[in-house]
Design a protein around this motif. Sequence first.
Motif, PDB file in Angstrom:
ATOM      1  N   LYS A  67      62.390  91.788 153.622  1.00 24.64           N
ATOM      2  CA  LYS A  67      63.737  91.761 153.708  1.00 24.64           C
ATOM      3  C   LYS A  67      63.736  93.784 154.532  1.00 24.64           C
ATOM      4  O   LYS A  67      63.518  94.236 155.125  1.00 24.64           O
ATOM      5  N   LYS A  68      62.691  94.243 152.947  1.00 26.96           N
ATOM      6  CA  LYS A  68      62.525  95.769 153.068  1.00 26.96           C
ATOM      7  C   LYS A  68      61.538  95.997 154.330  1.00 26.96           C
ATOM      8  O   LYS A  68      61.459  96.847 155.670  1.00 26.96           O
ATOM      9  N   ALA A  69      60.474  95.157 154.549  1.00 27.03           N
ATOM     10  CA  ALA A  69      59.539  95.077 154.847  1.00 27.03           C
ATOM     11  C   ALA A  69      60.115  95.122 156.754  1.00 27.03           C
ATOM     12  O   ALA A  69      59.732  95.859 157.736  1.00 27.03           O
ATOM     13  N   VAL A  70      60.682  94.365 157.147  1.00 28.72           N
ATOM     14  CA  VAL A  70      61.136  93.867 158.197  1.00 28.72           C
ATOM     15  C   VAL A  70      61.910  95.060 158.449  1.00 28.72           C
ATOM     16  O   VAL A  70      61.883  95.187 159.960  1.00 28.72           O
ATOM     17  N   GLU A  71      63.310  95.662 157.684  1.00 33.48           N
ATOM     18  CA  GLU A  71      63.505  96.494 158.261  1.00 33.48           C
ATOM     19  C   GLU A  71      63.421  97.685 158.399  1.00 33.48           C
ATOM     20  O   GLU A  71      63.799  98.663 159.616  1.00 33.48           O
ATOM     21  N   GLY A  72      61.585  97.622 157.980  1.00 34.77           N
ATOM     22  CA  GLY A  72      60.684  99.115 158.229  1.00 34.77           C
ATOM     23  C   GLY A  72      60.157  98.744 160.224  1.00 34.77           C
ATOM     24  O   GLY A  72      60.098  99.972 160.657  1.00 34.77           O
ATOM     25  N   ILE A  73      59.596  98.128 159.900  1.00 39.51           N
ATOM     26  CA  ILE A  73      58.925  97.958 161.463  1.00 39.51           C
ATOM     27  C   ILE A  73      60.399  97.425 162.193  1.00 39.51           C
ATOM     28  O   ILE A  73      60.207  98.035 163.128  1.00 39.51           O
ATOM     29  N   VAL A  74      61.799  96.967 162.151  1.00 37.52           N
ATOM     30  CA  VAL A  74      62.521  96.793 163.049  1.00 37.52           C
ATOM     31  C   VAL A  74      62.868  98.936 163.272  1.00 37.52           C
ATOM     32  O   VAL A  74      63.651  99.282 164.879  1.00 37.52           O
ATOM     33  N   GLU A  75      62.806  99.644 162.290  1.00 40.66           N
ATOM     34  CA  GLU A  75      63.178 101.302 162.588  1.00 40.66           C
ATOM     35  C   GLU A  75      62.344 101.346 163.243  1.00 40.66           C
ATOM     36  O   GLU A  75      63.214 102.413 164.007  1.00 40.66           O
ATOM     37  N   ALA A  76      61.061 101.236 162.964  1.00 37.34           N
ATOM     38  CA  ALA A  76      59.834 101.462 163.670  1.00 37.34           C
ATOM     39  C   ALA A  76      60.201 101.003 165.919  1.00 37.34           C
ATOM     40  O   ALA A  76      59.049 101.670 166.128  1.00 37.34           O
ATOM     41  N   GLY A  77      60.928 100.649 165.636  1.00 33.53           N
ATOM     42  CA  GLY A  77      60.863 100.011 166.920  1.00 33.53           C
ATOM     43  C   GLY A  77      60.231  98.747 167.230  1.00 33.53           C
ATOM     44  O   GLY A  77      60.471  98.080 168.770  1.00 33.53           O
ATOM     45  N   GLY A  78      59.877  97.771 166.516  1.00 37.57           N
ATOM     46  CA  GLY A  78      59.453  96.839 166.296  1.00 37.57           C
ATOM     47  C   GLY A  78      60.628  95.727 166.086  1.00 37.57           C
ATOM     48  O   GLY A  78      61.613  95.796 166.070  1.00 37.57           O
ATOM     49  N   SER A  79      59.439  94.091 167.039  1.00 40.60           N
ATOM     50  CA  SER A  79      60.298  92.867 166.160  1.00 40.60           C
ATOM     51  C   SER A  79      60.453  91.619 164.945  1.00 40.60           C
ATOM     52  O   SER A  79      58.752  91.702 164.911  1.00 40.60           O
ATOM     53  N   ALA A  80      60.726  91.634 164.734  1.00 42.00           N
ATOM     54  CA  ALA A  80      60.755  91.526 162.774  1.00 42.00           C
ATOM     55  C   ALA A  80      61.605  90.462 162.137  1.00 42.00           C
ATOM     56  O   ALA A  80      62.568  90.992 162.638  1.00 42.00           O
ATOM     57  N   ALA A  81      61.243  89.303 161.453  1.00 47.33           N
ATOM     58  CA  ALA A  81      61.466  88.523 161.204  1.00 47.33           C
ATOM     59  C   ALA A  81      61.486  88.003 159.609  1.00 47.33           C
ATOM     60  O   ALA A  81      59.988  88.605 159.498  1.00 47.33           O
ATOM     61  N   TYR A  82      62.186  87.569 158.442  1.00 48.80           N
ATOM     62  CA  TYR A  82      60.903  87.067 157.212  1.00 48.80           C
ATOM     63  C   TYR A  82      61.328  85.788 156.854  1.00 48.80           C
ATOM     64  O   TYR A  82      62.618  85.324 157.408  1.00 48.80           O
ATOM     65  N   ALA A  83      60.367  85.234 156.437  1.00 50.44           N
ATOM     66  CA  ALA A  83      60.618  83.899 155.343  1.00 50.44           C
ATOM     67  C   ALA A  83      60.264  84.147 154.586  1.00 50.44           C
ATOM     68  O   ALA A  83      59.396  83.928 154.235  1.00 50.44           O
ATOM     69  N   VAL A  84      61.195  83.144 153.347  1.00 49.21           N
ATOM     70  CA  VAL A  84      60.782  82.927 151.722  1.00 49.21           C
ATOM     71  C   VAL A  84      59.614  81.830 151.477  1.00 49.21           C
ATOM     72  O   VAL A  84      60.429  81.173 151.932  1.00 49.21           O
ATOM     73  N   ALA A  85      58.624  81.932 150.731  1.00 51.66           N
ATOM     74  CA  ALA A  85      58.117  80.858 150.811  1.00 51.66           C
ATOM     75  C   ALA A  85      56.726  80.955 150.395  1.00 51.66           C
ATOM     76  O   ALA A  85      56.770  82.271 149.882  1.00 51.66           O
ATOM     77  N   ASN A  86      56.751  79.710 149.257  1.00 50.05           N
ATOM     78  CA  ASN A  86      55.393  79.816 148.085  1.00 50.05           C
ATOM     79  C   ASN A  86      54.493  78.558 149.491  1.00 50.05           C
ATOM     80  O   ASN A  86      54.861  78.082 149.614  1.00 50.05           O
ATOM     81  N   VAL A  87      53.640  79.036 149.354  1.00 49.17           N
ATOM     82  CA  VAL A  87      52.330  78.681 150.032  1.00 49.17           C
ATOM     83  C   VAL A  87      51.557  77.213 149.954  1.00 49.17           C
ATOM     84  O   VAL A  87      51.303  76.794 150.530  1.00 49.17           O
ATOM     85  N   VAL A  88      52.388  77.579 148.608  1.00 53.24           N
ATOM     86  CA  VAL A  88      51.764  76.423 147.973  1.00 53.24           C
ATOM     87  C   VAL A  88      52.542  74.733 147.710  1.00 53.24           C
ATOM     88  O   VAL A  88      52.233  74.063 147.697  1.00 53.24           O
ATOM     89  N   ASP A  89      53.997  75.591 148.687  1.00 54.28           N
ATOM     90  CA  ASP A  89      55.375  74.563 148.741  1.00 54.28           C
ATOM     91  C   ASP A  89      55.274  73.711 150.439  1.00 54.28           C
ATOM     92  O   ASP A  89      55.959  75.208 151.496  1.00 54.28           O
ATOM     93  N   ARG A  90      54.541  72.599 150.780  1.00 51.90           N
ATOM     94  CA  ARG A  90      54.615  72.442 152.490  1.00 51.90           C
ATOM     95  C   ARG A  90      55.879  72.559 152.986  1.00 51.90           C
ATOM     96  O   ARG A  90      55.966  72.672 154.043  1.00 51.90           O
ATOM     97  N   THR A  91      56.741  72.465 152.195  1.00 58.97           N
ATOM     98  CA  THR A  91      58.443  72.281 152.747  1.00 58.97           C
ATOM     99  C   THR A  91      58.419  73.263 153.073  1.00 58.97           C
ATOM    100  O   THR A  91      59.587  74.025 154.230  1.00 58.97           O
ATOM    101  N   GLN A  92      58.308  73.881 152.247  1.00 62.06           N
ATOM    102  CA  GLN A  92      59.091  75.828 152.455  1.00 62.06           C
ATOM    103  C   GLN A  92      57.538  76.436 153.693  1.00 62.06           C
ATOM    104  O   GLN A  92      58.573  77.213 154.158  1.00 62.06           O
TER     105      GLN A  92
END
Length: 262
Positions: A45-70
């Motif tokens: 969330k903090k990373a996305v907020e920083g990017i957006v505040e700087a004028g960029g476009s961003a979103a986030y997803a929470v995922a474990n890279v070894v969990d295919r469903t996520q």
Amino acid sequence: MAGRLEGKVIGITGGASGMGLAFGEAFAREGASVLIVDLNEDAAKKAVEGIVEAGGSAAYAVANVVDRTQVVAAVQTAVTEFGRLDVWFNNAGYNAPMQFLDITEENFRRVLDINALGVLIGTQEAAKQMVAQGQGGKIINTSSIAGREGFPTFAPYSASKAAVISLTQSGAKALAKHEITVNAFAPGVVATPLWDKLDEDLYAIGDIQSRGTALNEYEKGIIRGRMAHPKDIVGTALFLASEDSDYMTAQCIMIDGGMTLV
């Protein structure tokens, strides 16, 4: 003037800190919409907020890279938020140093799962979306100098990063018919928060004699005379994500200041 990545949608795992965050911020500055994929929701969330505040476009997803469903859900988040997926960056990684004779099956499997299986799953699921879109795409994998040279206290990590290079080559051959390129880069010693824990781990197993010295010990022998910082690697990441690398595939770029000569 349009940026080098204007209109592109880029997903990056491990994107909430360290090199991943530096890459995400750079991609956004160059006009991309960035999906930060990370296990740490607060950091994402903090990373996305920083990017957006700087004028960029961003979103986030929470995922474990070894969990295919996520991972599937993360890819779909990119599509839902931004309409498509153009580049997927398998950047999340893990290391748990142990002396070679002390390495356990649990240690080996965990490191290989996150660093190698996570790359396979991420590549597969991102590529499926790119194939469905029918306009090609790019997969970028974070390997390491450890993928070219074994380290006695990093044996599982070295094995996993060598696997990343092999998966890069295999994926490139498999996906070329879909106009999807697959490349990797191999950093050396990079000053990121991960080294704080690594320093403690190396001290605990007797690989360094004093706390806080791991970075200095491991940067010895670098031709450029110093460790890297995330900003030193950003240019390579931008090259691999942009049209500049369209004719490149199945390659692993060494960017380690001359630490490993291959």
